[in-house]
Enzyme design. Structure first.
Site, PDB file in Angstrom:
ATOM      1  N   ASN A   1     -33.887 -67.355 -63.388  1.00 31.61           N
ATOM      2  CA  ASN A   1     -34.711 -67.279 -62.186  1.00 31.61           C
ATOM      3  C   ASN A   1     -33.831 -67.759 -61.040  1.00 31.61           C
ATOM      4  O   ASN A   1     -33.199 -68.804 -61.149  1.00 31.61           O
ATOM      5  CB  ASN A   1     -35.937 -68.195 -62.340  1.00 31.61           C
ATOM      6  CG  ASN A   1     -36.849 -68.125 -61.128  1.00 31.61           C
ATOM      7  OD1 ASN A   1     -36.676 -67.257 -60.268  1.00 31.61           O
ATOM      8  ND2 ASN A   1     -37.804 -69.032 -61.056  1.00 31.61           N
ATOM      9  N   GLY A   2     -33.710 -66.959 -59.962  1.00 35.28           N
ATOM     10  CA  GLY A   2     -32.894 -67.379 -58.814  1.00 35.28           C
ATOM     11  C   GLY A   2     -31.850 -66.323 -58.503  1.00 35.28           C
ATOM     12  O   GLY A   2     -31.966 -65.172 -58.903  1.00 35.28           O
TER      13      GLY A   2
ATOM     14  N   GLU B   1     -49.685 -65.182 -33.913  1.00 34.63           N
ATOM     15  CA  GLU B   1     -49.832 -65.470 -35.353  1.00 34.63           C
ATOM     16  C   GLU B   1     -50.743 -66.666 -35.576  1.00 34.63           C
ATOM     17  O   GLU B   1     -51.580 -66.666 -36.471  1.00 34.63           O
ATOM     18  CB  GLU B   1     -48.462 -65.703 -35.975  1.00 34.63           C
ATOM     19  CG  GLU B   1     -48.477 -66.046 -37.446  1.00 34.63           C
ATOM     20  CD  GLU B   1     -49.107 -64.959 -38.317  1.00 34.63           C
ATOM     21  OE1 GLU B   1     -49.330 -63.834 -37.823  1.00 34.63           O
ATOM     22  OE2 GLU B   1     -49.433 -65.245 -39.480  1.00 34.63           O
TER      23      GLU B   1
ATOM     24  N   ARG C   1     -47.499 -65.735 -61.053  1.00 35.41           N
ATOM     25  CA  ARG C   1     -46.300 -65.787 -60.197  1.00 35.41           C
ATOM     26  C   ARG C   1     -45.855 -64.384 -59.792  1.00 35.41           C
ATOM     27  O   ARG C   1     -44.973 -64.228 -58.949  1.00 35.41           O
ATOM     28  CB  ARG C   1     -45.158 -66.496 -60.927  1.00 35.41           C
ATOM     29  CG  ARG C   1     -45.453 -67.944 -61.261  1.00 35.41           C
ATOM     30  CD  ARG C   1     -44.543 -68.472 -62.366  1.00 35.41           C
ATOM     31  NE  ARG C   1     -43.163 -68.569 -61.954  1.00 35.41           N
ATOM     32  CZ  ARG C   1     -42.601 -69.695 -61.454  1.00 35.41           C
ATOM     33  NH1 ARG C   1     -43.353 -70.771 -61.314  1.00 35.41           N
ATOM     34  NH2 ARG C   1     -41.350 -69.737 -61.098  1.00 35.41           N
TER      35      ARG C   1
ATOM     36  N   GLU D   1     -58.605 -65.485 -39.358  1.00 34.89           N
ATOM     37  CA  GLU D   1     -58.831 -64.889 -40.687  1.00 34.89           C
ATOM     38  C   GLU D   1     -59.146 -65.955 -41.731  1.00 34.89           C
ATOM     39  O   GLU D   1     -59.687 -65.648 -42.782  1.00 34.89           O
ATOM     40  CB  GLU D   1     -57.636 -64.046 -41.110  1.00 34.89           C
ATOM     41  CG  GLU D   1     -56.335 -64.784 -41.290  1.00 34.89           C
ATOM     42  CD  GLU D   1     -55.224 -63.856 -41.777  1.00 34.89           C
ATOM     43  OE1 GLU D   1     -55.515 -62.818 -42.378  1.00 34.89           O
ATOM     44  OE2 GLU D   1     -54.058 -64.177 -41.543  1.00 34.89           O
TER      45      GLU D   1
ATOM     46  N   LYS E   1     -54.101 -66.424 -37.836  1.00 37.66           N
ATOM     47  CA  LYS E   1     -54.347 -67.312 -38.979  1.00 37.66           C
ATOM     48  C   LYS E   1     -55.686 -68.031 -38.827  1.00 37.66           C
ATOM     49  O   LYS E   1     -56.464 -68.130 -39.773  1.00 37.66           O
ATOM     50  CB  LYS E   1     -53.210 -68.333 -39.080  1.00 37.66           C
ATOM     51  CG  LYS E   1     -51.945 -67.769 -39.697  1.00 37.66           C
ATOM     52  CD  LYS E   1     -52.123 -67.639 -41.169  1.00 37.66           C
ATOM     53  CE  LYS E   1     -51.477 -66.482 -41.885  1.00 37.66           C
ATOM     54  NZ  LYS E   1     -51.500 -65.177 -41.308  1.00 37.66           N
TER      55      LYS E   1
ATOM     56  N   CYS F   1     -39.615 -65.373 -60.750  1.00 37.27           N
ATOM     57  CA  CYS F   1     -39.608 -65.089 -62.186  1.00 37.27           C
ATOM     58  C   CYS F   1     -40.215 -66.265 -62.936  1.00 37.27           C
ATOM     59  O   CYS F   1     -40.310 -67.367 -62.439  1.00 37.27           O
ATOM     60  CB  CYS F   1     -38.164 -64.876 -62.647  1.00 37.27           C
ATOM     61  SG  CYS F   1     -37.294 -63.686 -61.650  1.00 37.27           S
TER      62      CYS F   1
ATOM     63  N   LYS G   1     -55.356 -58.281 -49.697  1.00 37.99           N
ATOM     64  CA  LYS G   1     -53.957 -58.704 -49.597  1.00 37.99           C
ATOM     65  C   LYS G   1     -53.090 -57.557 -49.087  1.00 37.99           C
ATOM     66  O   LYS G   1     -52.167 -57.746 -48.328  1.00 37.99           O
ATOM     67  CB  LYS G   1     -53.427 -59.183 -50.957  1.00 37.99           C
ATOM     68  CG  LYS G   1     -52.003 -59.704 -50.909  1.00 37.99           C
ATOM     69  CD  LYS G   1     -51.842 -60.845 -49.932  1.00 37.99           C
ATOM     70  CE  LYS G   1     -50.414 -61.244 -49.681  1.00 37.99           C
ATOM     71  NZ  LYS G   1     -50.284 -62.139 -48.506  1.00 37.99           N
TER      72      LYS G   1
ATOM     73  N   TRP H   1     -39.489 -60.954 -61.398  1.00 34.29           N
ATOM     74  CA  TRP H   1     -39.915 -60.473 -60.076  1.00 34.29           C
ATOM     75  C   TRP H   1     -38.630 -59.964 -59.431  1.00 34.29           C
ATOM     76  O   TRP H   1     -37.760 -60.756 -59.063  1.00 34.29           O
ATOM     77  CB  TRP H   1     -40.537 -61.623 -59.290  1.00 34.29           C
ATOM     78  CG  TRP H   1     -40.770 -61.331 -57.851  1.00 34.29           C
ATOM     79  CD1 TRP H   1     -39.914 -61.555 -56.810  1.00 34.29           C
ATOM     80  CD2 TRP H   1     -41.928 -60.736 -57.261  1.00 34.29           C
ATOM     81  NE1 TRP H   1     -40.453 -61.145 -55.622  1.00 34.29           N
ATOM     82  CE2 TRP H   1     -41.691 -60.636 -55.859  1.00 34.29           C
ATOM     83  CE3 TRP H   1     -43.119 -60.270 -57.767  1.00 34.29           C
ATOM     84  CZ2 TRP H   1     -42.630 -60.105 -54.984  1.00 34.29           C
ATOM     85  CZ3 TRP H   1     -44.051 -59.736 -56.893  1.00 34.29           C
ATOM     86  CH2 TRP H   1     -43.807 -59.660 -55.512  1.00 34.29           C
TER      87      TRP H   1
ATOM     88  N   HIS I   1     -54.198 -63.888 -15.264  1.00 35.52           N
ATOM     89  CA  HIS I   1     -54.688 -62.544 -14.892  1.00 35.52           C
ATOM     90  C   HIS I   1     -56.023 -62.259 -15.560  1.00 35.52           C
ATOM     91  O   HIS I   1     -56.216 -61.222 -16.190  1.00 35.52           O
ATOM     92  CB  HIS I   1     -53.633 -61.497 -15.290  1.00 35.52           C
ATOM     93  CG  HIS I   1     -52.312 -61.717 -14.620  1.00 35.52           C
ATOM     94  ND1 HIS I   1     -52.080 -61.431 -13.297  1.00 35.52           N
ATOM     95  CD2 HIS I   1     -51.174 -62.287 -15.093  1.00 35.52           C
ATOM     96  CE1 HIS I   1     -50.836 -61.775 -12.982  1.00 35.52           C
ATOM     97  NE2 HIS I   1     -50.262 -62.287 -14.061  1.00 35.52           N
TER      98      HIS I   1
END
Ligand code: AGP
Length: 625
Positions: free
Chosen positions: A101-102, A496, A27, A503, A500, A2, A620, A75, A519
């Site tokens: 916020n929180g 991962e 944000r 990309e 990363k 937020c 995204k 948010w 193998h």
């Protein structure tokens, strides 16, 4: 996250609040609102959706004579993104307005107490509970400042709050605990905000609040109606209301840098946010009091109404798939639930056989990935219970699943997913412990305590992690291909890490189960083909050491990401680079290794001058097949 803005000064407040909220739009948010004082009256205007909806409503609400107010972009983490849940929230008696916020972890307990004393609530939010608690405390306190402090002392969790009241119509109160908040000091005016961009156009002089502090900005009218010329801003300790002296800091950033908290890229900001993300992800789900761990364990009320599934199928794409693969081991080990993990785009066309009692979990940061959504819908058509693990509240996956767990990671701006995976892993760990307890399994003694301590451990490690990543990145940036190897929980990390690097830097990288190298793929090893090995100090360590030796025997360059030799010192490591992270509980080691892999890819891509936040060809959220 937020966005908060507050103003007290000589200019019309509302235009400044709206401008500040626009500056905080990056944000991410799904509703907004402002509260302002005008002719002694408190006005609140809120709207779901974009700021333009709020501005449209404000056009019908005269505010040009107001010089004090607060604003908020929300948010959603609890409660749907609707107007009734938007901030500011009014206390029941209309004596104050609050933005927040929180997460107030004990808000339910406080809500029950206030309800018992006759309070009623219009929203599902913890913020409204806090507003009503301040109003309740005002009846016993000698001042608004004292009531504000008394209520905050009872709130547990993370918060940044700002408040205005007709009692002191030219004053904004603010406070913070584990969520950012700061004061902007102008000429005869003051701002409070969750981030510098909100007021950078008006002042570069900033006072940073620390946890457990209260700020009071602007002039205040005493209860008896007199107006004493107070200092433009004051700080107090929350616990004692003792005044605090703090120097003003001069900000030299430009606006663009300020939106990234001074970081060069959103991706770097989001990597460095991961300690806070873990803390917010477990807040309210793990007992705040360690003494209650054994008695209560993990709380996931969203799932209380659903049986523990006999089997679980995880469907996801990309980084979310890697998170699911990582979580599957824990869901089986701690949760006692057999798990299969599938790439959503394969699952959706396979006409899968789903058994009686089998549930399907769709993991998606955006909640809008077409393949994952299609897989979820297929599961529903087949009569399965469906679960969602999402970051975006109210997203399609979140709305269409029978139940949803939110990662509460805040908006992820950079296209490359970083903090989302960290938060997905944290929730999957909690889910494993939650289902295990519901199946009568003993909770993992001490694991929750280590999980609580993890944010601080990671926070302390990130700066040196970044330095090491940058150093190794420069030595490797010329490679044309990379292997990433891992075993057990490190295998999804290897996948991962390779994703990363691909990309972000466009360097080819293969993530592989270390045991699978022999193998065939080992034919590729040569001095120009570095191998990045994730060698966590767990039961697989001895095996991964021999995999490293197999690569080195073929003149392969090896970079090892490992941990300080904690319990099992088995096997000495020899490699071109040995990157050592702190020892920790094996179940949590991945939360240290993941940021290291992310930072390495970030530093390689940045060094090569790539567009880190918007890599070529990527979106995204892949909302098409
Ligand atoms: C991760 O860095 C990529 N941007 C991509 O693989 C992403 O994880 C994938 O598209 C899934 O997105 P979702 O989590 O929003 O469903």
């Amino acid at each position: 996250m937020c966005g908060i803005i507050g103003y007290s000064g000589h200019r019309p407040a509302v235009p400044l609040l709206i401008e500040g909220l626009h500056r905080l739009e990056y944000r991410g948010y799904d509703s907004s609102g402002v509260a302002f004082m005008q002719a002694g009256k408190l006005h609140v205007v809120r709207a779901a959706g974009r700021l333009s909806a709020l501005e449209a409503k404000l056009a019908a609400e005269p505010s040009m004579f107001s010089t004090c107010g607060i604003g908020h972009t929300r948010w959603a983490t609890h409660g749907a993104p609707e107007e009734r849940n938007a901030h500011p929230h009014l206390a029941r008696g209309g004596t104050l307005a609050l933005v927040h916020n929180g997460i107030i972890e004990n808000f339910q307990e406080l809500r029950d107490e206030l309800t018992a004393s006759g309070c009623t609530f219009r929203s599902d939010t913890d913020t409204e509970v806090l507003a009503c608690l301040i109003e309740e405390e005002r009846k016993r306190a000698s001042s608004l400042l004292e009531a504000f402090a008394r209520a905050l002392r009872r709130a547990r969790g993370a918060y940044a709050v700002a408040m205005i009241s007709p009692e002191e119509p030219e004053t904004v109160y603010a406070a913070r605990l584990s969520a950012p908040l700061l004061i902007g000091v102008g000429a005869g005016e003051c701002f409070v905000a969750s981030d510098i961009p909100a007021f950078l156009a008006y002042t570069r002089d900033v006072v940073f609040l620390e946890d457990g502090e209260i700020a009071r900005v602007g002039r205040r009218k005493g209860r008896e109606g007199g107006t004493d010329e107070a200092r433009a801003w004051e700080l107090f300790r929350l616990d004692s209301l003792a005044p605090i002296h703090r120097e003003v800091t001069r900000i030299e950033w430009d606006m663009q840098a300020a939106c990234k908290d001074g970081y060069k890229h959103f991706m770097l900001k989001e990597i460095m946010e991961q300690p806070r993300v873990i803390a917010e992800c477990i807040a309210g789900r793990v007992p705040a009091d360690p003494g209650r761990d054994e008695a209560e364990g993990v709380s996931l009320p969203e799932l209380d109404g659903l049986a523990v599934p006999r089997r679980l199928r995880i469907v996801a794409c990309g980084t979310s798939f890697n998170a699911g693969l990582w979580g599957a081991r824990l869901l089986e080990r701690f949760g006692g639930v057999p798990v299969a993990v599938e790439i959503a785009s394969e699952f959706r066309y396979r006409d899968p056989l789903l058994e009686e009692g089998e549930a399907v979990l769709a993991i998606s940061q955006s909640g809008e990935t077409a393949d994952t959504l299609a897989a979820l819908r297929l599961a529903r058509e087949k009569g399965c219970v469906t679960l969602g693990l999402c970051n975006v509240v109210g997203s399609s996956v979140a709305r269409e699943a029978d139940a949803v767990l939110y990662t509460q990671a805040g908006p992820e701006i950079s296209v490359a997913s970083t903090k989302a995976m960290c938060s997905q892993m944290a929730v999957l760990l909690l889910l494993a412990l939650y289902w295990g307890r519901r199946r009568g399994r003993k909770g993992e003694a001490g694991l929750l305590a280590h999980l609580r301590a993890l944010p601080a451990l990671l926070d302390g490690e990130l700066p040196s992690m970044r330095e090491t990543a940058a150093r190794i990145a420069r030595a490797c940036a010329g490679a044309r291909s990379f292997f990433y190897l891992g075993r057990g929980p490190a295998y999804p990390l290897a996948l991962e890490g390779a994703l990363k690097l691909k990309e972000l830097s466009y360097i080819h990288a293969e993530g592989y189960a270390a045991g699978e190298m022999k193998h065939g793929p080992i034919a590729l090893v040569d001095p120009e083909f570095p191998t990045f090995v994730v060698a966590l100090r767990d039961e697989f360590f001895p095996k991964i050491v021999s995999n490293i030796e197999q690569v080195q025997a073929r003149q392969g360059r090896v970079i090892v990401l490992t941990q300080a030799d904690g319990r099992n010192g088995c096997g000495k490591l020899h490699a071109e680079e040995i990157w050592t992270l702190p020892a920790c509980r094996p179940e949590l080691a991945s939360f240290l290794a993941l940021p290291a892999l992310q930072l390495f890819s970030y530093e390689v891509a940045d060094y090569l001058g790539k567009d880190v936040d918007q890599p070529r060809n990527l979106a995204k959220s892949v909302t098409v097949e």
